[in-house]
Design an enzyme around this catalytic site. Structure first.
Site, mmCIF file in Angstrom:
data_model
loop_
_atom_site.group_PDB
_atom_site.id
_atom_site.type_symbol
_atom_site.label_atom_id
_atom_site.label_comp_id
_atom_site.label_asym_id
_atom_site.label_seq_id
_atom_site.Cartn_x
_atom_site.Cartn_y
_atom_site.Cartn_z
ATOM 1 N N PRO A 29 64.766 56.623 41.023
ATOM 2 C CA PRO A 29 66.308 56.071 40.726
ATOM 3 C C PRO A 29 66.291 54.379 40.576
ATOM 4 O O PRO A 29 65.698 54.012 41.641
ATOM 5 C CB PRO A 29 66.831 56.720 42.010
ATOM 6 C CG PRO A 29 66.302 57.752 42.400
ATOM 7 C CD PRO A 29 64.973 57.523 42.100
ATOM 8 N N TYR A 179 73.482 53.740 53.164
ATOM 9 C CA TYR A 179 74.921 54.564 52.433
ATOM 10 C C TYR A 179 75.241 55.742 53.437
ATOM 11 O O TYR A 179 74.846 55.737 54.639
ATOM 12 C CB TYR A 179 74.625 55.002 50.984
ATOM 13 C CG TYR A 179 74.508 53.725 50.113
ATOM 14 C CD1 TYR A 179 75.430 52.901 49.878
ATOM 15 C CD2 TYR A 179 73.437 53.791 49.147
ATOM 16 C CE1 TYR A 179 75.512 51.859 48.944
ATOM 17 C CE2 TYR A 179 73.254 52.648 48.253
ATOM 18 C CZ TYR A 179 74.301 51.856 48.035
ATOM 19 O OH TYR A 179 74.222 51.037 47.226
ATOM 20 N N ASP A 270 62.591 46.499 50.017
ATOM 21 C CA ASP A 270 62.304 47.469 49.300
ATOM 22 C C ASP A 270 61.898 47.144 47.956
ATOM 23 O O ASP A 270 60.950 47.309 47.331
ATOM 24 C CB ASP A 270 63.297 48.590 49.034
ATOM 25 C CG ASP A 270 63.110 49.834 48.179
ATOM 26 O OD1 ASP A 270 62.154 50.266 48.455
ATOM 27 O OD2 ASP A 270 63.899 50.185 47.515
ATOM 28 N N ARG A 302 56.323 48.424 45.008
ATOM 29 C CA ARG A 302 56.157 47.369 43.872
ATOM 30 C C ARG A 302 54.618 47.658 43.285
ATOM 31 O O ARG A 302 53.839 46.661 43.105
ATOM 32 C CB ARG A 302 56.081 45.961 44.290
ATOM 33 C CG ARG A 302 56.523 44.925 43.058
ATOM 34 C CD ARG A 302 56.889 43.419 43.624
ATOM 35 N NE ARG A 302 55.986 42.850 44.497
ATOM 36 C CZ ARG A 302 54.938 42.263 43.691
ATOM 37 N NH1 ARG A 302 54.552 42.345 42.500
ATOM 38 N NH2 ARG A 302 53.751 41.600 44.520
ATOM 39 N N ALA A 324 60.052 51.773 39.802
ATOM 40 C CA ALA A 324 61.201 51.397 38.903
ATOM 41 C C ALA A 324 60.620 50.171 38.030
ATOM 42 O O ALA A 324 60.970 50.068 36.819
ATOM 43 C CB ALA A 324 62.551 51.109 39.861
ATOM 44 N N ASP A 422 50.506 24.405 20.065
ATOM 45 C CA ASP A 422 50.994 23.497 21.066
ATOM 46 C C ASP A 422 50.464 22.354 21.411
ATOM 47 O O ASP A 422 49.124 22.138 21.173
ATOM 48 C CB ASP A 422 51.033 24.514 22.431
ATOM 49 C CG ASP A 422 51.924 24.289 23.308
ATOM 50 O OD1 ASP A 422 53.068 25.005 23.549
ATOM 51 O OD2 ASP A 422 51.866 23.145 23.952
ATOM 52 N N HIS A 430 56.360 25.813 29.923
ATOM 53 C CA HIS A 430 56.635 25.360 31.168
ATOM 54 C C HIS A 430 56.500 26.375 32.245
ATOM 55 O O HIS A 430 56.431 25.865 33.455
ATOM 56 C CB HIS A 430 58.349 25.496 31.109
ATOM 57 C CG HIS A 430 59.039 26.551 31.265
ATOM 58 N ND1 HIS A 430 59.049 27.337 30.204
ATOM 59 C CD2 HIS A 430 59.750 27.123 32.286
ATOM 60 C CE1 HIS A 430 59.529 28.740 30.593
ATOM 61 N NE2 HIS A 430 60.102 28.360 31.807
ATOM 62 N N ASP A 656 64.396 27.600 24.830
ATOM 63 C CA ASP A 656 65.044 26.450 25.567
ATOM 64 C C ASP A 656 65.283 25.341 24.687
ATOM 65 O O ASP A 656 66.080 24.409 24.878
ATOM 66 C CB ASP A 656 64.193 26.022 26.763
ATOM 67 C CG ASP A 656 64.011 27.007 27.798
ATOM 68 O OD1 ASP A 656 65.042 27.857 27.935
ATOM 69 O OD2 ASP A 656 63.076 27.185 28.533
HETATM 70 P P1 ADP Z 1 60.414 27.859 26.113
HETATM 71 O O1 ADP Z 1 60.963 28.332 27.446
HETATM 72 O O2 ADP Z 1 61.596 27.824 25.275
HETATM 73 O O3 ADP Z 1 59.430 28.969 25.493
HETATM 74 P P2 ADP Z 1 58.724 25.890 27.163
HETATM 75 O O4 ADP Z 1 59.294 24.688 27.475
HETATM 76 O O5 ADP Z 1 58.064 27.001 28.037
HETATM 77 O O6 ADP Z 1 59.984 26.575 26.157
HETATM 78 O O7 ADP Z 1 57.571 25.546 26.063
HETATM 79 C C1 ADP Z 1 57.494 24.842 24.997
HETATM 80 C C2 ADP Z 1 56.298 24.474 24.498
HETATM 81 O O8 ADP Z 1 56.310 23.696 23.210
HETATM 82 C C3 ADP Z 1 55.483 23.534 25.538
HETATM 83 O O9 ADP Z 1 54.164 24.090 25.766
HETATM 84 C C4 ADP Z 1 55.074 22.124 24.719
HETATM 85 O O10 ADP Z 1 54.028 21.513 25.029
HETATM 86 C C5 ADP Z 1 55.272 22.526 23.265
HETATM 87 N N1 ADP Z 1 55.828 21.375 22.347
HETATM 88 C C6 ADP Z 1 56.944 20.733 22.385
HETATM 89 N N2 ADP Z 1 56.878 19.707 21.517
HETATM 90 C C7 ADP Z 1 55.991 19.935 20.684
HETATM 91 C C8 ADP Z 1 55.476 19.445 19.438
HETATM 92 N N3 ADP Z 1 56.017 18.561 18.870
HETATM 93 N N4 ADP Z 1 54.250 20.041 18.895
HETATM 94 C C9 ADP Z 1 53.546 21.031 19.561
HETATM 95 N N5 ADP Z 1 53.961 21.739 20.762
HETATM 96 C C10 ADP Z 1 55.180 21.146 21.174
#
Ligand code: ADP
Length: 703
Positions: A29, A179, A270, A302, A324, A422, A430, A656
């Site tokens: 549940p 409960y 829990d 968990r 769950a 990236d 992040h 973001d």
């Molecule tokens: P979200 O939570 O929206 O997924 P994050 O902040 O976790 O965003 O991730 C954004 C990623 O984008 C980071 O890893 C950052 O290094 C990358 N990033 C930001 N600007 C650039 C860019 N101009 N070129 C390549 N990577 C980028």
């Protein structure tokens, strides 16, 4: 692929009274916030867990009558025939996939909300008015008379018969979580002097009589289970020894023991967050209680590792794996274990986003974007619709949660090529540095799962250490661009309340730090500094940094405008333990304070009643708000001519970079874009089904 030898024990069927579970995976549940109010969403959510291989799928708490009306918590009410119709939809959908359907019959007693029914709270004895959780109005519940006891018992029996008629296989009487039955079991609540109070036998009588009546009513048509919280903290609870005695008393009346922990006042014992408690930490204690019974035991802890699950069954701590959260994160967990595809499991991270979103009225998951969207948006956790036109080359800029999810979804849909680029060396955005904060290691499960999927997809390539500007993107040769460049913490100290920089914050204020400076760039104030963390956000970052800095030997103070540090983490059940840890580490807390200015060695602010506040400090860490990193997106879309000259057909922005939100929402954003990539304007979400589906005036009058 086939089941690993050491996991085979998890696929041995087991009898529970007149019914047989096809394997050892029991979807216990858990609330959805859909309940019977959104029957389609509810049935589809449960059904996909049955499809994914869980042997039994249960409802959340299903109230047996108006004296336990739980609005707005959305119990799956089970009061009458109208409710029965909605339950039948769920039961049939679960049966379609070969699982047993279970209902958890519930009465909240003194903890029932009763906001719509407006009935008085029922309680073992009136003294329990001292106990209700703080969100409840101060009121004294009605001490149950013998007539009340019989009335409640009748409503359990009626509900059990209704459950049998609807087709439920298992009727589970909820005697845990503080409960009504748990209130009778507790000497703190129960001060009765009649045969329902006093000794443990007397306190157990109401529950045991009810179990016996339910059993008599459903006969051999249903298995009878009962959910018992075997240990609860604080004076209102009971001990493992009590539970051993209770299990011995109840053993002849049940076919299955459904064992968990805690009450609604200590839920975190829990629904334990990974940040605070290790996986499996309750197994030994469940095992102790299991030794007192002849009947099978389903236990929760968990659990996310099939190895640990198999070991727990093999060593006799539990018979059946209760879950769950893992079922929310990956409905197909049992199937993946059975098929020997454990690397494909989307492991629950234990961050309890599900619990907090439940509080907000809609169960959602930070690992699984499809949770709750099975009916509403028609999303399946394992299947993606192929693109009508797969001849697309998609460039995804940013490999955080949003970018990874969008890239994987598009690759799964068959896009010819997806490049995930990236600026850093790693996947995760992040999340990677965040997971380095105390206790947050398991949050990397989000990245690990996606790393494995990315490695498997031939049409998806991760390109690390490459920062792209608008010209680079236009020249990349992509037909479509997804910008997922994330967000950064403000260095101005602006808050949702001020929308203005903190006075005194000069550009080169070398005593001021953002979270990124600390956890990405590894900058630190001088050794021995006094550091003030100003946390207006109130989730994990402020408290996490305070803990990190205190652990490194700094003198740390937290200043927050909230009434508590990490107030947002109340909803994820993490905050009491986090606050206790900060206290133990010597972190000084100043609550209800809004900063107005910062100076070289001092911050000043105002308290709740505008009283002045001042604190000497060497450094200030600002955890106030995040701003989108959307320069790239803005540049791409604002220069329409340059865009038209490139091969790019569309530019999208997700996560973001669009609007800084919880990680789960950034991930959801990327997922939705992948699912709705070919819609006329993917920036606008497709309409989703809403319930009730249709209410005509005629239908309204007939009611
Ligand atoms: P979200 O939570 O929206 O997924 P994050 O902040 O976790 O965003 O991730 C954004 C990623 O984008 C980071 O890893 C950052 O290094 C990358 N990033 C930001 N600007 C650039 C860019 N101009 N070129 C390549 N990577 C980028």
């Amino acid at each position: 692929m086939s089941t690993a030898e050491h996991h085979k024990i998890l696929f041995e069927p087991i009898a529970i009274g007149p019914k047989t579970l096809r394997n050892r995976f029991y979807n216990v549940p858990h609330g959805t916030a859909y309940g019977t109010l959104r029957p389609g969403t509810w049935a589809a959510y449960r059904a996909v867990r049955a499809e994914g291989g869980w042997a039994a799928v249960s409802t959340e708490f299903s109230s047996v009558g108006p004296s336990s009306d739980e609005w707005p918590l959305h119990s799956s009410d089970f009061w009458d025939e109208e409710d029965a119709c909605r339950h039948r939809l769920m039961v049939d959908s679960v049966h379609d996939h070969g699982a047993l359907a279970s209902i958890e019959l519930h009465h909240g007693g003194a903890q029932a909300l009763r906001r719509l029914s407006r009935e008085p709270a029922l309680s073992a004895s009136g003294l329990s008015s001292e106990v209700p959780p703080p969100s409840y109005p101060p009121e004294t519940p009605k001490t149950m008379t013998l007539d009340d006891i019989e009335r409640v018992q009748r409503s359990f029996v009626n509900a059990a018969v209704r459950a049998r008629d609807v087709g439920y296989d298992i009727v589970d009487v909820l005697a845990g979580y503080g409960y009504l039955f748990a209130q009778f079991l507790s000497p703190f609540h129960n001060h009765r002097t009649d045969r329902y109070g006093g000794s443990l036998e007397n306190r157990a009588r109401f529950w045991l009589e009810t179990l016996s009546q339910v059993r008599g009513a459903v006969g051999a048509d249903c298995a009878v289970a009962t959910r018992l919280s075997i240990e609860t903290q604080g004076p209102w609870g009971h001990s493992i020894d009590d539970s051993v005695a209770l299990v011995r008393m109840g053993d002849p009346l049940v076919d299955l023991w459904d064992l968990n922990f805690g009450s609604s006042l200590d839920w975190e014992t829990d629904i334990s967050p990974s940040r605070l408690f290790p996986e499996g930490r309750n197994l030994e204690r469940i095992g102790r209680v299991r030794r007192a019974t002849e009947k099978p035991v389903v236990g929760v802890s968990r659990l996310t590792s099939p190895d640990l699950m198999a070991q727990a069954v093999r060593s006799g701590l539990i018979d059946i794996v209760g879950s769950a959260r893992q079922s929310i994160a990956d409905p197909f967990f049992p199937t993946k274990v059975q098929e020997g595809r454990t690397e494909d499991i989307r492991e629950c991270m234990g961050i309890n986003y599900c619990i907090s979103s439940l509080d907000r009225g809609n169960l959602a998951c930070a690992q699984n974007a499809t949770a709750g969207e099975e009916f509403r948006r028609g999303w399946h956790p394992e299947r993606f619709e192929p693109l009508t036109n797969p001849e697309v080359n998609v460039l995804v800029v940013g490999a955080g949660p949003a970018g990874m999810e969008a890239a994987i979804g598009l690759a799964r849909r068959g896009a010819e090529m997806v490049h995930l680029v990236d600026a850093t060396e790693h996947l995760g955005g992040h999340l990677r540095p965040v997971a380095g904060l105390s206790g947050m290691r398991e949050w990397t499960r989000f990245i690990d799962h996606r790393q494995i999927q990315i490695d498997k997809l031939p049409n998806l390539q991760f390109i690390p250490s490459t920062r792209l500007d608008a010209t680079d993107v236009r020249n990349y040769g992509a037909s479509h661009v997804v910008v997922a460049t994330g967000a950064r913490w403000l260095r101005t100290g602006a808050t949702p309340g001020t929308h203005a920089p903190l006075a005194g914050l000069v550009e080169d204020a070398d005593w001021v730090y953002t979270p990124e400076q600390l956890i990405v760039e590894d900058q630190r104030p001088a050794e021995g500094s006094h550091i003030t963390v100003y946390d207006t956000e109130g989730y994990y970052m402020g408290a996490g940094l305070a803990q990190l800095l205190a652990d490194e030997g700094y003198e740390v103070a937290v200043v927050t405008p909230h009434v508590q540090v990490a107030a947002e983490a109340d909803m994820t059940l993490e905050s009491p333990t986090i606050r206790a840890a900060l206290h133990r580490s010597g972190v000084v807390v100043h609550r209800n304070i809004s900063l107005t200015a910062t100076h070289r060695r001092r911050v000043v602010g105002l308290g709740e009643f505008d009283e002045p506040f001042s604190l000497e400090t060497d450094a200030l860490v600002l955890v106030t708000m995040r701003a989108p990193v959307d320069k790239l997106y803005q540049e791409l879309i604002s220069d329409r001519e340059a865009l038209a000259d490139s091969e790019i057909q569309a530019v999208h922005c997700v996560g973001d970079a669009l609007s800084p939100r919880a990680m789960a929402e950034a991930m959801f954003d990327g997922h939705r874009l992948a699912r709705e990539f070919e819609s006329p304007d993917p920036a606008i979400a497709h309409a989703y089904k809403r319930e009730p589906l249709r209410l005509t005036l005629q239908g309204y009058r007939q009611r």
